[in-house]
Structures are given as structure tokens and as C-alpha cells.
Scaffold this active site. Structure first.
Site, PDB file in Angstrom:
ATOM      1  CB  CYS A   2      21.827  52.681  25.331  1.00 59.86           C
ATOM      2  SG  CYS A   2      21.492  52.551  27.084  1.00 59.86           S
ATOM      3  NE  ARG A  27      26.424  52.255  21.923  1.00 57.15           N
ATOM      4  CZ  ARG A  27      27.372  53.184  21.890  1.00 57.15           C
ATOM      5  NH1 ARG A  27      28.330  53.112  20.980  1.00 57.15           N
ATOM      6  NH2 ARG A  27      27.385  54.172  22.756  1.00 57.15           N
ATOM      7  CD1 TRP A  74      23.633  47.445  30.029  1.00 60.12           C
ATOM      8  CD2 TRP A  74      23.727  49.302  31.267  1.00 60.12           C
ATOM      9  NE1 TRP A  74      24.406  47.177  31.121  1.00 60.12           N
ATOM     10  CE2 TRP A  74      24.487  48.294  31.906  1.00 60.12           C
ATOM     11  CE3 TRP A  74      23.639  50.554  31.876  1.00 60.12           C
ATOM     12  CZ2 TRP A  74      25.162  48.507  33.102  1.00 60.12           C
ATOM     13  CZ3 TRP A  74      24.296  50.776  33.077  1.00 60.12           C
ATOM     14  CH2 TRP A  74      25.059  49.755  33.674  1.00 60.12           C
ATOM     15  CG  ASN A  98      22.246  55.890  24.061  1.00 62.68           C
ATOM     16  OD1 ASN A  98      21.261  55.172  24.157  1.00 62.68           O
ATOM     17  ND2 ASN A  98      23.100  55.787  23.061  1.00 62.68           N
ATOM     18  N   GLY A  99      22.414  57.576  28.234  1.00 67.58           N
ATOM     19  CA  GLY A  99      22.979  58.431  29.272  1.00 67.58           C
ATOM     20  C   GLY A  99      22.046  58.576  30.463  1.00 67.58           C
ATOM     21  CD  GLU A 479      42.311  42.662  30.152  1.00 72.05           C
ATOM     22  OE1 GLU A 479      41.680  42.416  29.108  1.00 72.05           O
ATOM     23  OE2 GLU A 479      41.909  43.491  31.003  1.00 72.05           O
ATOM     24  CE  LYS A 483      39.210  41.108  27.951  1.00 72.31           C
ATOM     25  NZ  LYS A 483      38.898  42.177  28.891  1.00 72.31           N
ATOM     26  CD  GLU A 486      35.333  42.315  31.009  1.00 71.55           C
ATOM     27  OE1 GLU A 486      35.015  43.497  30.811  1.00 71.55           O
ATOM     28  OE2 GLU A 486      36.200  41.727  30.337  1.00 71.55           O
ATOM     29  CG  HIS A 502      51.626  41.026  52.251  1.00 74.52           C
ATOM     30  ND1 HIS A 502      52.256  41.171  53.470  1.00 74.52           N
ATOM     31  CD2 HIS A 502      52.606  41.082  51.313  1.00 74.52           C
ATOM     32  CE1 HIS A 502      53.556  41.322  53.280  1.00 74.52           C
ATOM     33  NE2 HIS A 502      53.796  41.274  51.972  1.00 74.52           N
ATOM     34  CE  LYS A 602      34.071  46.797  22.636  1.00 75.83           C
ATOM     35  NZ  LYS A 602      35.085  45.869  23.157  1.00 75.83           N
TER      36      LYS A 602
END
Length: 607
Positions: A2, A27, A74, A98-99, A479, A483, A486, A502, A602
Site C-alpha cells: 500500500c 508497492r 492492497w 497501511n497494515g 530464486e 522469479k 512471481e 526423491h 513490494k
């Protein structure tokens, strides 16, 4: 997560609010809105989706006023919709937030019992209704906010606009960042310095549980009912840092900035004349540290996983890597004299901040690796090793990750020397490899057409992709998979090469590409065996290796990239680049929103 902006101005503020919100798009958000005072009354414009929708609404219904607040939301409580978009308002007050208000249901039940009617599904509305209940007692806004701070639980940043008060904004923070900007006859408040950069360079960062009263000429900051002083700093962030340059996306720009920012970061910690690492003064002695605890989230956690290999190999120092959101709830025992390394790009990641506080309460020395030196994590650490990545706007982290790795390797080398585990000639060898690293990263970037071709021909057609790596390459496989999922929304998973047999090997067929991260290091023979196992089952292999590795396995791959030969210890930083570019070009081929992927933010400031 946010974005918040508030302005007390001399001229109409709506265009400035929208400009600032555009700087906060990175963000992550799914609705947006602004509110101003018009003839003393609160007026709002809100819209679901991207800011272009809000701009269209404002074009059709302009909004006057010289004081106002804005927000990119958000969604946490209540689905993304205009009804739930911020600012949330009553006739008396408008609030951006925010939060998460953790005790919102308790407060909502109390307010409903008092006869109040709620118009949204958000937790934020309890703040607006609570403040309104106090204002209706004829309390001034300042007293109302002070009392609200006593009632609210959770992590939040708030800014409130009050009807009839053309010269007052009130902000508050607990566990979520908020900064005040100073102008000439104008004042600003926002989520971070990036939002304020077009307006001022004079910034104060609020501290935990601060609340602030702004008028056109000043800011008065309080803790409880006591007025306190906070430092006014000169922000180094400028509007120019926000541009994409000649690149199509911020993510691509930031990928291409890596040779420069890695070089800048290493210059801070590396002396090229003596071929040695030099960290700032530390409040502990590496030789006396019994164990490191590294904590982080997402990409930063994978940087911590690479660092675990480095510290254990180069310094013979035991390391535990903890997902920050699990650490404080698992309540692990932490050794006397231990050190906790907290890693975060924003320095505001709520789970990492909470893990830091747990470690600090258990008498660990806190060393943070952050990209924002004024952040909450930095302020609560005993020592900070900053990355010098500059503002990272793309939601998917790229240059922040590689500069985190550069800093962590420098720290591991420093620890190895201090603990007598790293010979001087080996330190010099690693220093040389790091000095050459930016040039090698630049070479890797020069292969962009190859990444683009692989992305278009192999990865973008897949529904599932596996990434394999061993040793230091295992976290890079993780990673790479992160990526890809995402920003392209393709399901991808990273595995240690030896784990493939396995379970994941059951997934292998001609429709599942397998990206193998395989520098020709001591474990190359092992990953080559995994490569052959995939090949035997018809898997479509993409090989990331150097000339020696490609000479051995490249002919059997559906596609391959030949990277510069580099010291195996430093290889994870270099091999981050191809997995970034493969993900980027796959996302472009699929037509997704690269810089602002769906559902992601973000700076994650909620649990």
C-alpha cells in the site's frame, strides 16, 4: 505494501496526490483513491484497479481542495472494490491506512453496539468510526488520535483528514513506515521518501508509536501525550531515480543496473589495493560468535541461504536460516553471544522486523542488511551493512538480491579472516573474483537475445517448470523458480539436484522444462548425473553453465547459456542474472504486468 500520501498545500493538491501515488505503485495495490476538503467538507474519488481508473474518474469529476490524502490499497480485509477503497470516511474524518488492525472485530462490535453503521468491509473503517466517536464528544482531533492509539492493536500507518480543519493532517505509525516532509508553507506525509521526493528533500522518519500533527508550517510529534523531537534528514532520493530510462520496464532497467550497483556496494566493503575486505566497526567479535541466525522473507531469505554456505565454508561458523514469519512463533532457543542477521530490501518487512525483535529480546546482536538505511529494521539494529542498490521499483527483486549477496559474501570473508579459517591468499583470491564480478555480470547481460529466445521457445509454453541446483546453486534454483512464478504466473519449483529422485522426478516429461544451474564447480559431476536422469525421461533441459560445463552437457540440452568462468564461491551472484532475465522475458512473452504482478506488493507490511 500500500501507499500513503498527505499534503497541506497552497494550491489544489489533487494532481500532486495522484503524482505521488504513481511513485508508490511499485508497492503493489488493487484500488486507489484521494480525499480533500472542499468548503470544509470531505469529498472523495475512488476507483478499483490501477491509477488510470482513478485518473479517469477525476477527469470526469474533478476534486478541488488545498489539503488532501491519497492511497493505493492492497486488499487485506474486504475484496478489492470501490466500496472498500481508501480513503475510508465518515462525515467527520477520512482515513488512509497501511497494515492490519488486529483487534478490529472487537472494536467493530463495540462501535456497532453504540449504533454506528459501517459502509465497508475493511478493518480501516474501525479507525474512522472510532475517531468519529471521539470527535462527537467535542474532543479535538489531537486528543482523538492520542486515544485511538491506545485502543488500536496491530501494525499500521495512518493519516487522517478532518472536516473543517483546512490546516491539519494527523499521522501515526506502529510497525509500518511513515515519513514527514517539510516544505515552505507546505507540509507532506507519506509512506516513504520516494513518495515525497518531488516535493522536498527534508524528511523526518517517524519512530515506533509516534503520532504527528501537521499544519502548513510545522510538524509536532508525540509519543503518547508527550511531545518528542525527531531528526530532520536530507533525503538523497530524487525524482530522476524513478525513471525507466530507455527500458520497457523498471525490472529490466534494474537488472541492467546490476554491474554498477554491485560495483558500488563492493567498493564500500572491499579495498582493491590490499585485496582485502573491510567492514565498519562491529559490536561483536566474529571469533566469539557461537552461531549465526539469518532471518528474512522471500528472495532475501534465499540470499540468506547462500550466505549460510559462505559463512560455514569460509568462516567455519554454524548458521541457521529462518523464514522470518516462522521464527518468532517457533520460539527457538538462541545461544548467548549469538548474532542475528536480518535481511530486507525495504527494511520495513513486518515479519522480518518481528523476528529481529524476537532475536533482540533473546540477547542476540542484530546485524541488518538493508537497502534503506533510515528504515525500521536499520534503526532497530545494532549495526547496519547497507546495500547500495538505489530505489528498486519492480516488485520482483533483482538488484537488491545481488547486492545483498555481495554484502553477505564480504561479511563471510571478514568473519573467515577473524576466525582464522580463511587464509590470506584465499581472501585475496576471493577479493580478485569480486573485483572482476561487475564485468562478468555485464558479459551475462550481453546475452539477452539468447535468454529471450529460450523464454519464448521453451518456458513461455510451459505450465510447470523445475529448477535444479546443488550446493551454492541450490538457492539460485529456488530464486529462479520464485522469479518465474512471481511475474509470469507459471508454476515453478526449485530443488536441490540430489532431491529430484526423491519425488519431483515423477513430474518429468517432455512438457516440463527443467532449468539446471550448473557452474563447473566441485559438484558439477553430481548435477551432471541429475541432468542425465532428466534427459533419460524426456525432460526438456535448459542448461546454465560456463564453457567447460556446456562442452560436456550443452549438446544434450534443448537450450543452453554459456556464462563466464568465475570463482565457484562468487558464482551465485553471477548466476542470478540469467534466472532473472529468463523470468523477465517469459513474462513479457506471456503479456503479464512485469513490474506490478497480480496480488504482490513490494514492501510487505502485513502478516
Amino acid at each position: 505494501m500500500c501507499g500513503i500520501i498527505g499534503i497541506i498545500g497552497k494550491a489544489p493538491v489533487t494532481p500532486l496526490l495522484v503524482e505521488a501515488l504513481k511513485r508508490l505503485e511499485y508497492r503493489g495495490y488493487d484500488s486507489a483513491g484521494v480525499a480533500t476538503l472542499v468548503n470544509g467538507h470531505i469529498d472523495r474519488r475512488r476507483a478499483e484497479g490501477k491509477l488510470v481508473n482513478l485518473e479517469a474518474r477525476l477527469g470526469a469529476e474533478p476534486l478541488a481542495g488545498t489539503i488532501g490524502i491519497g492511497h493505493t490499497r492492497w486488499a487485506t480485509h474486504g475484496q478489492p472494490s470501490e466500496r472498500n477503497a481508501h480513503p475510508i470516511a465518515t462525515e467527520r474524518v477520512a482515513v488512509v491506512h497501511n497494515g492490519i488492525i488486529e483487534n478490529f472485530q472487537e472494536l467493530k462490535d463495540e462501535l456497532l453496539a453504540d449504533g454506528r453503521r459501517f459502509d465497508s468491509d475493511t478493518d480501516t473503517e474501525v479507525v474512522a468510526q472510532l475517531l468519529t466517536s471521539y470527535l462527537e464528544r467535542q474532543w479535538p482531533p489531537e486528543k482523538a488520535m492520542a486515544e485511538a492509539m491506545e485502543r488500536l492493536r496491530g501494525a499500521f500507518a495512518l493519516v487522517a483528514l478532518f472536516s473543517g480543519r483546512h490546516d491539519t493532517l494527523i499521522g501515526a505509525r506502529r510497525g509500518s513506515s511513515l515519513a514527514v516532509g517539510y516544505g515552505e508553507g507546505e507540509m507532506y506525509i507519506g509512506t516513504d521518501a520516494l513518495a515525497l521526493a518531488p516535493f522536498t528533500k527534508c524528511v523526518t522518519y517517524l519512530e515506533e508509536d509516534d503520532w504527528v500533527v501537521l499544519d502548513a508550517n510545522s510538524a509536532r510529534i508525540f509519543q503518547g501525550d508527550k511531545e518528542v523531537r525527531r531528526e530532520i534528514r536530507q533525503s538523497g532520493i530524487s525524482g530522476a531515480m524513478m525513471g525507466k530510462g530507455n527500458h520497457r520496464h523498471f525490472m529490466l532497467k534494474e537488472i541492467y543496473e546490476q554491474p554498477g550497483v554491485i560495483g558500488d556496494t563492493l567498493h564500500t566493503y572491499l579495498d582493491p589495493t590490499t585485496r582485502s575486505v573491510s567492514l565498519p566497526a562491529l559490536p561483536f567479535e566474529w571469533a566469539k560468535v557461537p552461531r549465526l541466525t539469518i532471518t528474512a522473507c522471500g528472495t532475501a531469505c534465499f540470499a540468506g541461504m547462500v550466505a549460510k554456505y559462505w559463512f560455514e565454508k569460509l568462516a567455519r561458523l554454524p548458521v541457521e536460516v529462518e523464514v522470518a514469519s516462522e521464527l518468532r512463533y517457533r520460539e527457538p532457543p538462541l545461544p548467548d553471544g549469538g548474532v542475528c542477521i536480518a535481511i530486507s530490501q525495504s527494511g520495513e518487512t513486518i515479519d522480518t522486523l518481528a523476528a529481529l525483535r524476537y532475536a533482540k529480546a533473546h540477547k542476540q546482536t542484530i546485524l541488518s542488511v538493508v537497502n534503506v538505511p533510515e528504515s525500521a529494521i536499520a534503526r532497530e539494529s545494532h549495526v547496519v551493512l547497507p546495500t547500495l542498490a538505489g530505489p528498486e521499483i519492480g516488485v520482483a527483486s533483482t538488484k537488491a538480491f545481488t547486492t545483498q549477496l555481495a554484502v553477505l559474501l564480504a561479511a563471510a570473508i571478514d568473519a573467515g579472516r577473524a576466525r582464522g579459517a580463511l587464509a590470506k591468499d584465499h581472501e585475496a583470491q576471493l577479493a580478485n573474483a569480486l573485483i572482476e564480478l561487475p564485468a562478468h555480470v555485464n558479459e551475462a547481460l550481453n546475452m539477452e537475445e539468447q535468454y529471450k529466445r529460450i523464454a519464448e521457445d521453451v518456458l513461455s509454453q510451459a505450465r510447470d517448470v523445475l529448477y535444479l541446483g546443488r550446493g551454492l546453486s541450490f538457492p539460485i534454483a529456488l530464486e529462479g523458480a520464485l522469479k518465474l512464478k512471481e511475474i509470469s504466473y507459471i508454476h515453478a519449483e526449485g530443488y536441490a539436484g540430489g532431491e529430484m529422485k526423491h519425488g519431483p522426478i515423477a513430474l518429468i516429461d517432455e512438457a516440463v522444462p527443467v532449468v539446471v544451474v550448473a557452474p563447473s564447480d566441485a559438484l558439477f559431476d553430481k548435477i551432471a548425473s541429475n541432468f542425465e536422469q532428466v534427459k533419460a525421461r524426456g525432460g526438456k533441459l535448459v542448461l546454465l553453465s560456463d564453457a567447460a560445463g556446456n562442452a560436456r552437457l550443452g549438446a544434450q540440452a534443448a537450450a543452453s547459456i554459456s556464462l563466464p568462468k568465475i570463482d565457484p564461491v562468487v558464482a551465485p551472484i553471477l548466476y542470478s542474472v540469467p534466472v532473472q532475465l529468463l523470468a523477465y522475458h517469459t513474462a513479457v512473452a506471456k503479456g503479464t504486468d512485469v513490474d506490478q504482478p497480480r496480488n504482490l506488493a513490494k514492501s510487505v507490511t502485513v502478516e
